[in-house]
Design a protein around this motif. Structure first.
Motif, PDB file in Angstrom:
ATOM      1  N   GLY A 254       0.920  -1.004  -0.155  1.00 56.19           N
ATOM      2  CA  GLY A 254       0.036   0.142   0.020  1.00 56.19           C
ATOM      3  C   GLY A 254       1.071   1.282  -0.570  1.00 56.19           C
ATOM      4  N   ILE A 255       2.194   1.130  -0.602  1.00 53.85           N
ATOM      5  CA  ILE A 255       3.418   2.640  -0.271  1.00 53.85           C
ATOM      6  C   ILE A 255       2.731   2.284  -2.180  1.00 53.85           C
ATOM      7  N   ASN A 256       2.618   4.660  -1.848  1.00 53.01           N
ATOM      8  CA  ASN A 256       2.046   5.043  -2.809  1.00 53.01           C
ATOM      9  C   ASN A 256       3.262   5.500  -3.842  1.00 53.01           C
ATOM     10  N   MET A 257       3.382   5.141  -4.651  1.00 59.01           N
ATOM     11  CA  MET A 257       4.779   5.930  -5.978  1.00 59.01           C
ATOM     12  C   MET A 257       4.461   7.084  -6.653  1.00 59.01           C
ATOM     13  N   PRO A 258       5.422   8.243  -7.247  1.00 55.05           N
ATOM     14  CA  PRO A 258       6.724   8.187  -6.302  1.00 55.05           C
ATOM     15  C   PRO A 258       6.262   9.234  -5.118  1.00 55.05           C
ATOM     16  N   THR A 259       4.883   9.779  -4.205  1.00 57.35           N
ATOM     17  CA  THR A 259       5.086  10.357  -4.088  1.00 57.35           C
ATOM     18  C   THR A 259       5.797   9.937  -1.703  1.00 57.35           C
ATOM     19  N   VAL A 275       3.934   1.186 -17.565  1.00 52.62           N
ATOM     20  CA  VAL A 275       4.206   0.812 -15.957  1.00 52.62           C
ATOM     21  C   VAL A 275       3.536   2.392 -15.605  1.00 52.62           C
ATOM     22  N   HIS A 276       2.771   2.704 -14.015  1.00 50.68           N
ATOM     23  CA  HIS A 276       2.921   3.659 -13.431  1.00 50.68           C
ATOM     24  C   HIS A 276       3.251   3.660 -11.921  1.00 50.68           C
ATOM     25  N   PRO A 277       3.894   4.626 -11.792  1.00 51.21           N
ATOM     26  CA  PRO A 277       4.175   5.786 -12.756  1.00 51.21           C
ATOM     27  C   PRO A 277       5.277   5.372 -13.445  1.00 51.21           C
ATOM     28  N   THR A 278       5.439   5.743 -14.896  1.00 45.96           N
ATOM     29  CA  THR A 278       6.848   5.168 -15.905  1.00 45.96           C
ATOM     30  C   THR A 278       8.106   4.970 -14.821  1.00 45.96           C
ATOM     31  N   LEU A 279       8.737   4.303 -15.060  1.00 47.86           N
ATOM     32  CA  LEU A 279      10.111   4.462 -14.703  1.00 47.86           C
ATOM     33  C   LEU A 279      11.080   5.300 -15.197  1.00 47.86           C
ATOM     34  N   THR A 280      11.945   6.003 -14.277  1.00 49.40           N
ATOM     35  CA  THR A 280      13.083   6.802 -14.492  1.00 49.40           C
ATOM     36  C   THR A 280      14.394   5.971 -14.496  1.00 49.40           C
ATOM     37  N   THR A 281      15.219   6.017 -15.439  1.00 49.72           N
ATOM     38  CA  THR A 281      15.864   4.822 -15.863  1.00 49.72           C
ATOM     39  C   THR A 281      17.200   4.585 -16.489  1.00 49.72           C
ATOM     40  N   VAL A 282      18.045   4.402 -17.033  1.00 49.51           N
ATOM     41  CA  VAL A 282      19.456   4.972 -18.101  1.00 49.51           C
ATOM     42  C   VAL A 282      19.107   3.942 -19.478  1.00 49.51           C
ATOM     43  N   GLY A 283      19.129   4.808 -20.279  1.00 48.87           N
ATOM     44  CA  GLY A 283      19.143   3.677 -21.788  1.00 48.87           C
ATOM     45  C   GLY A 283      20.210   3.306 -21.850  1.00 48.87           C
ATOM     46  N   TYR A 284      20.400   2.108 -22.712  1.00 50.80           N
ATOM     47  CA  TYR A 284      21.316   1.303 -23.238  1.00 50.80           C
ATOM     48  C   TYR A 284      21.216   1.080 -24.639  1.00 50.80           C
ATOM     49  N   SER A 285      22.185   1.252 -25.682  1.00 54.81           N
ATOM     50  CA  SER A 285      21.717   1.103 -26.818  1.00 54.81           C
ATOM     51  C   SER A 285      22.404  -0.665 -27.068  1.00 54.81           C
ATOM     52  N   VAL A 314      25.510   5.614 -22.564  1.00 55.01           N
ATOM     53  CA  VAL A 314      23.505   6.011 -21.790  1.00 55.01           C
ATOM     54  C   VAL A 314      23.304   7.343 -21.458  1.00 55.01           C
ATOM     55  N   ARG A 315      22.065   7.263 -21.263  1.00 54.12           N
ATOM     56  CA  ARG A 315      22.018   8.384 -20.903  1.00 54.12           C
ATOM     57  C   ARG A 315      20.352   7.756 -20.268  1.00 54.12           C
ATOM     58  N   LEU A 316      20.216   9.329 -19.768  1.00 57.01           N
ATOM     59  CA  LEU A 316      19.212   9.042 -18.135  1.00 57.01           C
ATOM     60  C   LEU A 316      18.172   9.545 -18.969  1.00 57.01           C
ATOM     61  N   ILE A 317      16.656   8.828 -18.386  1.00 58.59           N
ATOM     62  CA  ILE A 317      15.908   8.982 -19.466  1.00 58.59           C
ATOM     63  C   ILE A 317      14.732   9.002 -17.756  1.00 58.59           C
ATOM     64  N   GLU A 318      14.802  10.469 -17.807  1.00 63.14           N
ATOM     65  CA  GLU A 318      13.889  11.138 -16.330  1.00 63.14           C
ATOM     66  C   GLU A 318      12.759  10.568 -16.746  1.00 63.14           C
ATOM     67  N   ARG A 319      11.560  10.025 -15.571  1.00 63.14           N
ATOM     68  CA  ARG A 319      10.082  10.210 -16.569  1.00 63.14           C
ATOM     69  C   ARG A 319       9.482   9.938 -14.505  1.00 63.14           C
ATOM     70  N   GLU A 320       7.999   9.251 -14.328  1.00 67.18           N
ATOM     71  CA  GLU A 320       7.556  10.293 -13.379  1.00 67.18           C
ATOM     72  C   GLU A 320       7.310   9.340 -11.753  1.00 67.18           C
ATOM     73  N   SER A 321       8.721   8.621 -11.812  1.00 64.78           N
ATOM     74  CA  SER A 321       8.813   7.539 -10.669  1.00 64.78           C
ATOM     75  C   SER A 321       9.796   7.976  -9.669  1.00 64.78           C
ATOM     76  N   VAL A 322      10.375   9.139  -9.904  1.00 59.16           N
ATOM     77  CA  VAL A 322      10.791   9.964  -9.381  1.00 59.16           C
ATOM     78  C   VAL A 322      10.648  11.139  -8.129  1.00 59.16           C
ATOM     79  N   ASP A 323      10.259  11.535  -7.139  1.00 58.29           N
ATOM     80  CA  ASP A 323       9.443  12.688  -6.781  1.00 58.29           C
ATOM     81  C   ASP A 323      10.196  13.328  -6.200  1.00 58.29           C
ATOM     82  N   ASN A 324      10.152  14.895  -6.152  1.00 62.79           N
ATOM     83  CA  ASN A 324      11.203  15.890  -5.069  1.00 62.79           C
ATOM     84  C   ASN A 324      11.059  16.099  -3.577  1.00 62.79           C
TER      85      ASN A 324
END
Length: 325
Positions: A254-259, A275-285, A314-324
């Motif tokens: 019952g843990i809310n993500m990303p709050t 997925v929800h929230p969309t995942l912040t990750t690092v993209g690989y080629s 590689v590249r950072l892909i910033e999405r919704e899964s990391v909150d301030n």
């Protein structure tokens, strides 16, 4: 019809030992006599396909992969296949189910089939791998890991870890859990973690390190215990699959993500975008790694000089899964 596995069982040796014997590799005299006796008694006939190949070199390249149900592996194989087809080569695939013994066996089996080159995706390169590669005398390209004795194509895992570390700190996270994997896998277990550690070094943050397996169910189990005993504001996961396992464990509690809990991964898998929230990750080629490995192994087959090691960015892909915070 008897198989190598049958001969190995009757002789009381490993399949790779029988493969090595049939390929003319190093086998003790006692073992050699035992295998010869079993082969004679069972009227075993070795792979006729491999024996029928009279040419010194063929237009076949073998790929040894740890698993087929992996986004990284499938994308890499697609890149290999496209490049090989464009150069009139065919791809043979051996899935080892993350078993080192099967990786060694596959090297000898490919040699018996007279493939011109081998592309190896392995989490760890052991002395047994190097011994087999030396004995079969076939060009080998290692993908995903770096080794001083092999031509390699790697991803910049250290940079990937550094990017994630910088990102979670910039978002204000101070209570961080890092969920990694065994350090036997240098790329994922050592380099990614090392880059992350450099990014967070000398910062005012509390960081706890944990280890889990590569499978989602293992990550779920580890995360369930982690979330019960501690309350990090963010969990940095060594792969996207691990991150997905952590997400499922968090939902179950019952843990809310990303709050309440932020999560990051590594890989840039397709599933991380849906997925929800969309995942912040690092993209690989991964696809590019496949095309390059195919091109490089063909150059080795044709005895053309190639770079000892190629590192893909590689590249950072910033999405919704990391909150301030």
């Amino acid at each position: 019809m008897k198989t190598i596995a049958d001969i190995a069982k009757l002789a009381g040796v490993a399949k790779s030992t029988v493969s090595r014997y049939l390929n003319g590799g190093s086998v003790s005299l006692q073992t050699k006599k035992k295998i010869e006796q079993i082969i004679q008694e069972q009227n075993y006939i070795p792979n006729t396909f491999a024996q029928s190949l009279k040419a010194k070199k063929t237009n076949m390249i073998g790929a040894i992969v740890p698993r087929l149900d992996s986004y990284a592996t499938s994308q890499t194989l697609m890149g290999m296949d496209e490049e090989l087809r464009s150069q009139q080569y065919h791809l043979l695939i051996s899935n080892t189910n993350q078993e080192q013994e099967r990786e060694i066996e596959a090297i000898y089996d490919f040699a018996r089939q007279k493939v011109s080159g081998v592309i190896l995706l392995a989490a760890e390169v052991t002395d047994a791998h190097l011994k087999a590669i030396k004995e079969v005398c076939i060009p080998v390209i290692l993908v995903g890991q770096k080794h001083t004795e092999l031509h390699s194509i790697i991803h910049d895992d250290f940079k990937a870890g550094y990017l994630i570390g910088q990102h979670v700190l910039a978002k204000g996270h101070q209570h961080i859990a890092y969920l990694g994997v065994t350090e036997k896998d240098v790329a994922v277990g050592v380099k990614r973690k090392g880059g992350f550690q450099k990014a967070v070094a000398h910062k005012d943050a509390h960081i706890t390190y944990y280890e889990t397996g590569f499978k989602m169910k293992d990550a779920m189990k580890t995360a369930s215990h982690l979330l019960t005993s501690s309350s990090p504001s963010v969990i940095v996961c060594a792969t996207d699959n691990i991150a997905l396992g952590v997400m499922k464990a968090a939902y179950a509690q019952g843990i809310n993500m990303p709050t309440q809990l932020s999560i990051t991964g590594f890989g840039g898998y397709d599933t991380s975008e849906i997925v929800h929230p969309t995942l912040t990750t690092v993209g690989y080629s991964y696809f590019k790694a496949g095309t390059l490995s195919a091109a490089q192994v063909i150059k080795l087959v044709e005895e053309t000089d190639v770079n000892r090691c190629i590192t893909l960015d590689v590249r950072l892909i910033e999405r919704e899964s990391v909150d301030n915070r």
